[in-house]
Design a protein around this motif. Sequence first.
Motif, PDB file in Angstrom:
ATOM      1  N   CYS A 164       0.730  -1.075  -0.157  1.00  0.00           N
ATOM      2  CA  CYS A 164      -0.069  -0.124   0.147  1.00  0.00           C
ATOM      3  C   CYS A 164       0.771   1.303  -0.165  1.00  0.00           C
ATOM      4  O   CYS A 164       2.040   1.247   0.439  1.00  0.00           O
ATOM      5  N   ARG A 169       0.282   4.157   1.280  1.00  0.00           N
ATOM      6  CA  ARG A 169       0.361   4.941   2.450  1.00  0.00           C
ATOM      7  C   ARG A 169       0.565   3.834   3.775  1.00  0.00           C
ATOM      8  O   ARG A 169       1.266   4.435   4.930  1.00  0.00           O
ATOM      9  N   HIS A 170       0.540   2.715   3.593  1.00  0.00           N
ATOM     10  CA  HIS A 170       0.850   1.680   4.725  1.00  0.00           C
ATOM     11  C   HIS A 170       1.770   0.683   4.279  1.00  0.00           C
ATOM     12  O   HIS A 170       1.442  -0.281   3.482  1.00  0.00           O
ATOM     13  N   CYS A 198      -4.308  -0.908   0.139  1.00  0.00           N
ATOM     14  CA  CYS A 198      -4.649  -1.796   1.160  1.00  0.00           C
ATOM     15  C   CYS A 198      -6.083  -1.860   1.240  1.00  0.00           C
ATOM     16  O   CYS A 198      -6.796  -1.046   0.963  1.00  0.00           O
ATOM     17  N   THR A 238      -7.887   0.271   4.767  1.00  0.00           N
ATOM     18  CA  THR A 238      -8.608   1.503   4.901  1.00  0.00           C
ATOM     19  C   THR A 238      -8.645   2.285   3.546  1.00  0.00           C
ATOM     20  O   THR A 238      -9.141   3.241   3.555  1.00  0.00           O
ATOM     21  N   CYS A 239      -7.831   1.879   2.631  1.00  0.00           N
ATOM     22  CA  CYS A 239      -7.227   2.660   1.424  1.00  0.00           C
ATOM     23  C   CYS A 239      -8.195   2.459   0.216  1.00  0.00           C
ATOM     24  O   CYS A 239      -8.307   3.281  -0.564  1.00  0.00           O
TER      25      CYS A 239
HETATM   26 ZN    ZN Z   1      -3.286   1.639   3.019  1.00  0.00          ZN
END
Ligand code: ZN
Length: 116
Positions: free
Chosen positions: A3, A5-6, A23, A26-27
């Motif tokens: 991901c 962001r993660h 992901c 959350t994304c």
């Molecule tokens: Zn994410």
Amino acid sequence: MKCHRHREHDAVGVCAACGKGLCAETCAHDGGLGLHCDTLCEQRLRQREPRGDASVGAVWSVLLVVLGGALLYYGYRYSEWSMSVPNLLGMLFLWYGVVLLLQRAAARASGPAQNN
Ligand SMILES: [Zn+2]
Ligand SMILES: [Zn+2]
């Protein structure tokens, strides 16, 4: 792919607008237009109209073939197959139009197979 962001999460898909990894936690958002990462990309997906683009492509390829045929006919009538500008342009348009049509036919043929 992870991901965007993660970094600890595996991406389940990519944003259809910007191509970032998303992901599941959350994304990844899916508003019926394909996965997207945020509202900005959702707007970009809404503005995009793939079906419109496809039909425009079909019109263009047919137009190129017709235009190429007309130019070849014009070149044949007025210069009898010598390498004149209308002949060369006609062959170019005809060739490009046929290539576009073949590409569209190939894309359509491979489309249903991928859904299986
Ligand atoms: Zn994410
Ligand atoms: Zn995005």
